[in-house]
Motif scaffolding. Sequence first.
Motif, PDB file in Angstrom:
ATOM      1  N   GLU A  18     -19.963  26.197   8.621  1.00 39.80           N
ATOM      2  CA  GLU A  18     -20.455  26.300   7.239  1.00 39.80           C
ATOM      3  C   GLU A  18     -19.271  26.314   6.264  1.00 39.80           C
ATOM      4  OE1 GLU A  18     -23.219  29.363   4.680  1.00 39.80           O
ATOM      5  OE2 GLU A  18     -23.183  29.589   6.863  1.00 39.80           O
ATOM      6  N   GLU A  19     -18.233  27.074   6.629  1.00 40.29           N
ATOM      7  CA  GLU A  19     -17.039  27.148   5.776  1.00 40.29           C
ATOM      8  C   GLU A  19     -16.405  25.777   5.591  1.00 40.29           C
ATOM      9  OE1 GLU A  19     -13.918  30.037   6.751  1.00 40.29           O
ATOM     10  OE2 GLU A  19     -15.486  31.442   7.340  1.00 40.29           O
ATOM     11  N   SER A  20     -16.251  25.037   6.695  1.00 35.86           N
ATOM     12  CA  SER A  20     -15.564  23.747   6.548  1.00 35.86           C
ATOM     13  C   SER A  20     -16.445  22.743   5.797  1.00 35.86           C
ATOM     14  CB  SER A  20     -15.094  23.209   7.904  1.00 35.86           C
ATOM     15  OG  SER A  20     -16.195  22.894   8.707  1.00 35.86           O
ATOM     16  N   ASP A  21     -17.774  22.844   5.963  1.00 35.56           N
ATOM     17  CA  ASP A  21     -18.689  21.988   5.175  1.00 35.56           C
ATOM     18  C   ASP A  21     -18.540  22.291   3.690  1.00 35.56           C
ATOM     19  OD1 ASP A  21     -19.627  20.873   7.486  1.00 35.56           O
ATOM     20  OD2 ASP A  21     -21.542  21.943   7.512  1.00 35.56           O
ATOM     21  N   GLU A  25     -17.337  20.090   0.490  1.00 33.69           N
ATOM     22  CA  GLU A  25     -18.222  19.969  -0.676  1.00 33.69           C
ATOM     23  C   GLU A  25     -17.483  20.360  -1.961  1.00 33.69           C
ATOM     24  OE1 GLU A  25     -22.592  21.737  -1.779  1.00 33.69           O
ATOM     25  OE2 GLU A  25     -22.045  21.764   0.346  1.00 33.69           O
ATOM     26  N   LEU A  26     -16.671  21.398  -1.854  1.00 34.15           N
ATOM     27  CA  LEU A  26     -15.908  21.878  -3.012  1.00 34.15           C
ATOM     28  C   LEU A  26     -14.892  20.829  -3.457  1.00 34.15           C
ATOM     29  CD1 LEU A  26     -15.241  24.227  -4.933  1.00 34.15           C
ATOM     30  CD2 LEU A  26     -13.635  25.076  -3.219  1.00 34.15           C
ATOM     31  N   LYS A  27     -14.211  20.237  -2.482  1.00 34.17           N
ATOM     32  CA  LYS A  27     -13.209  19.221  -2.778  1.00 34.17           C
ATOM     33  C   LYS A  27     -13.855  18.047  -3.513  1.00 34.17           C
ATOM     34  CE  LYS A  27      -9.107  17.794  -0.236  1.00 34.17           C
ATOM     35  NZ  LYS A  27      -8.568  17.565   1.101  1.00 34.17           N
ATOM     36  N   LYS A  28     -15.042  17.652  -3.034  1.00 31.01           N
ATOM     37  CA  LYS A  28     -15.751  16.529  -3.645  1.00 31.01           C
ATOM     38  C   LYS A  28     -16.173  16.885  -5.073  1.00 31.01           C
ATOM     39  CE  LYS A  28     -19.578  13.379  -3.338  1.00 31.01           C
ATOM     40  NZ  LYS A  28     -19.949  13.700  -4.717  1.00 31.01           N
ATOM     41  N   ASP A  74     -22.045  20.373 -16.176  1.00 31.10           N
ATOM     42  CA  ASP A  74     -22.931  20.450 -15.006  1.00 31.10           C
ATOM     43  C   ASP A  74     -22.120  20.485 -13.711  1.00 31.10           C
ATOM     44  OD1 ASP A  74     -25.028  20.373 -16.718  1.00 31.10           O
ATOM     45  OD2 ASP A  74     -25.553  18.257 -16.365  1.00 31.10           O
ATOM     46  N   LEU A  75     -21.101  19.597 -13.650  1.00 31.51           N
ATOM     47  CA  LEU A  75     -20.289  19.526 -12.424  1.00 31.51           C
ATOM     48  C   LEU A  75     -19.505  20.810 -12.203  1.00 31.51           C
ATOM     49  CD1 LEU A  75     -19.013  15.843 -12.688  1.00 31.51           C
ATOM     50  CD2 LEU A  75     -20.554  16.751 -10.929  1.00 31.51           C
ATOM     51  N   GLU A  76     -19.048  21.430 -13.288  1.00 30.52           N
ATOM     52  CA  GLU A  76     -18.305  22.696 -13.144  1.00 30.52           C
ATOM     53  C   GLU A  76     -19.218  23.809 -12.617  1.00 30.52           C
ATOM     54  OE1 GLU A  76     -14.693  21.914 -16.347  1.00 30.52           O
ATOM     55  OE2 GLU A  76     -16.528  22.929 -17.009  1.00 30.52           O
ATOM     56  N   GLU A  77     -20.488  23.748 -13.016  1.00 32.90           N
ATOM     57  CA  GLU A  77     -21.484  24.704 -12.469  1.00 32.90           C
ATOM     58  C   GLU A  77     -21.573  24.545 -10.955  1.00 32.90           C
ATOM     59  OE1 GLU A  77     -24.223  26.700 -13.881  1.00 32.90           O
ATOM     60  OE2 GLU A  77     -23.012  26.803 -15.721  1.00 32.90           O
ATOM     61  N   ILE A  78     -21.616  23.265 -10.542  1.00 29.76           N
ATOM     62  CA  ILE A  78     -21.708  22.991  -9.096  1.00 29.76           C
ATOM     63  C   ILE A  78     -20.474  23.543  -8.381  1.00 29.76           C
ATOM     64  CG2 ILE A  78     -21.685  21.141  -7.358  1.00 29.76           C
ATOM     65  CD1 ILE A  78     -23.456  19.506  -9.339  1.00 29.76           C
ATOM     66  N   VAL A  79     -19.285  23.312  -8.978  1.00 29.55           N
ATOM     67  CA  VAL A  79     -18.040  23.813  -8.373  1.00 29.55           C
ATOM     68  C   VAL A  79     -18.117  25.334  -8.193  1.00 29.55           C
ATOM     69  CG1 VAL A  79     -15.565  24.205  -8.782  1.00 29.55           C
ATOM     70  CG2 VAL A  79     -16.546  21.932  -9.153  1.00 29.55           C
ATOM     71  N   LEU A  80     -18.578  26.038  -9.256  1.00 28.74           N
ATOM     72  CA  LEU A  80     -18.672  27.503  -9.177  1.00 28.74           C
ATOM     73  C   LEU A  80     -19.643  27.950  -8.082  1.00 28.74           C
ATOM     74  CD1 LEU A  80     -18.637  28.651 -12.914  1.00 28.74           C
ATOM     75  CD2 LEU A  80     -16.891  29.054 -11.164  1.00 28.74           C
ATOM     76  N   ASP A  81     -20.776  27.248  -8.012  1.00 25.04           N
ATOM     77  CA  ASP A  81     -21.795  27.590  -7.014  1.00 25.04           C
ATOM     78  C   ASP A  81     -21.247  27.422  -5.592  1.00 25.04           C
ATOM     79  OD1 ASP A  81     -24.571  28.032  -6.046  1.00 25.04           O
ATOM     80  OD2 ASP A  81     -24.345  25.940  -5.405  1.00 25.04           O
ATOM     81  N   GLU A  87     -17.036  31.672  -0.593  1.00 25.67           N
ATOM     82  CA  GLU A  87     -16.510  33.045  -0.502  1.00 25.67           C
ATOM     83  C   GLU A  87     -17.419  33.913   0.374  1.00 25.67           C
ATOM     84  OE1 GLU A  87     -15.860  34.536  -4.470  1.00 25.67           O
ATOM     85  OE2 GLU A  87     -14.280  33.041  -4.785  1.00 25.67           O
ATOM     86  N   SER A  88     -18.732  33.721   0.200  1.00 24.17           N
ATOM     87  CA  SER A  88     -19.678  34.504   0.987  1.00 24.17           C
ATOM     88  C   SER A  88     -19.545  34.173   2.483  1.00 24.17           C
ATOM     89  CB  SER A  88     -21.091  34.256   0.446  1.00 24.17           C
ATOM     90  OG  SER A  88     -22.029  34.291   1.466  1.00 24.17           O
ATOM     91  N   ALA A  89     -19.396  32.874   2.792  1.00 27.33           N
ATOM     92  CA  ALA A  89     -19.225  32.476   4.194  1.00 27.33           C
ATOM     93  C   ALA A  89     -17.917  33.036   4.747  1.00 27.33           C
ATOM     94  CB  ALA A  89     -19.249  30.954   4.315  1.00 27.33           C
ATOM     95  N   GLN A  90     -16.864  33.024   3.914  1.00 23.03           N
ATOM     96  CA  GLN A  90     -15.563  33.538   4.371  1.00 23.03           C
ATOM     97  C   GLN A  90     -15.626  35.038   4.654  1.00 23.03           C
ATOM     98  OE1 GLN A  90     -13.330  31.995   1.092  1.00 23.03           O
ATOM     99  NE2 GLN A  90     -12.442  30.314   2.294  1.00 23.03           N
ATOM    100  N   SER A  91     -16.363  35.768   3.794  1.00 26.19           N
ATOM    101  CA  SER A  91     -16.422  37.214   4.043  1.00 26.19           C
ATOM    102  C   SER A  91     -17.274  37.519   5.267  1.00 26.19           C
ATOM    103  CB  SER A  91     -16.894  37.979   2.795  1.00 26.19           C
ATOM    104  OG  SER A  91     -18.285  37.927   2.689  1.00 26.19           O
TER     105      SER A  91
END
Length: 208
Positions: A18-21, A25-28, A74-81, A87-91
């Motif tokens: 999930e983290e690597s996915d 996604e974040l990079k894109k 809109d795209l910045e919202e996606i980045v934040l999400d 972060e949740s997956a990492q914790s």
Amino acid sequence: MSQRQDALRDQLVVVRTEESDLERELKKAEGDVDQVRARSDRDQKRLDAGQVSSPKELEGLQHEIATLARRQGDLEEIVLDVMERLESAQSRGAELTAQQAAATAEATDLTAARDTATAEIDAEVEVLTAQRATQVSGIDDGLVTLYEKIRAQQGGVGAAELKQRRCGGCRLELNNVEIGRLRDAPEDEVLRCEECRRILVRTAESGL
Ligand SMILES: [Zn+2]
């Protein structure tokens, strides 16, 4: 490896995937924001440089800049999400890693405790084996052979105490005739239980 360790390892595989996915996604999403920002900057530069003279073209450019600004938002919202989900997956990954370390430490402790217990039992067996050898050396060979034969046939118990007229091996009470016979038997005669054939050991409590 314990069931708990297996379960933790499986859960960690899921979280790491999930983290690597999400990282991908974040990079894109960040790349999308950069693209829109670059195009908007280019438009703004053209506008600022006064390169556009026709009112129609000017209006089109201003419209595009406004559209790009909304799109960027809109795209910045996606980045934040995506960042939040990452972060949740990492914790969760960190939590599972900690649980895994605890489970490994616990397994190590259990293995050490088992090894200690095994060593203690081995030492006890060694002492008992030596004791037995000493005891057997003073007993008639024929009697030892008989004892071993009965022991093998009777679930590990070759001799039993005769206590209050009962055979300590099969728990059966001997009848009066049998008791009389045992009472009259010479002290050095090897007595046997009529029922289970075990060697009977006479004691003060035998009831003879
Ligand atoms: Zn018996």
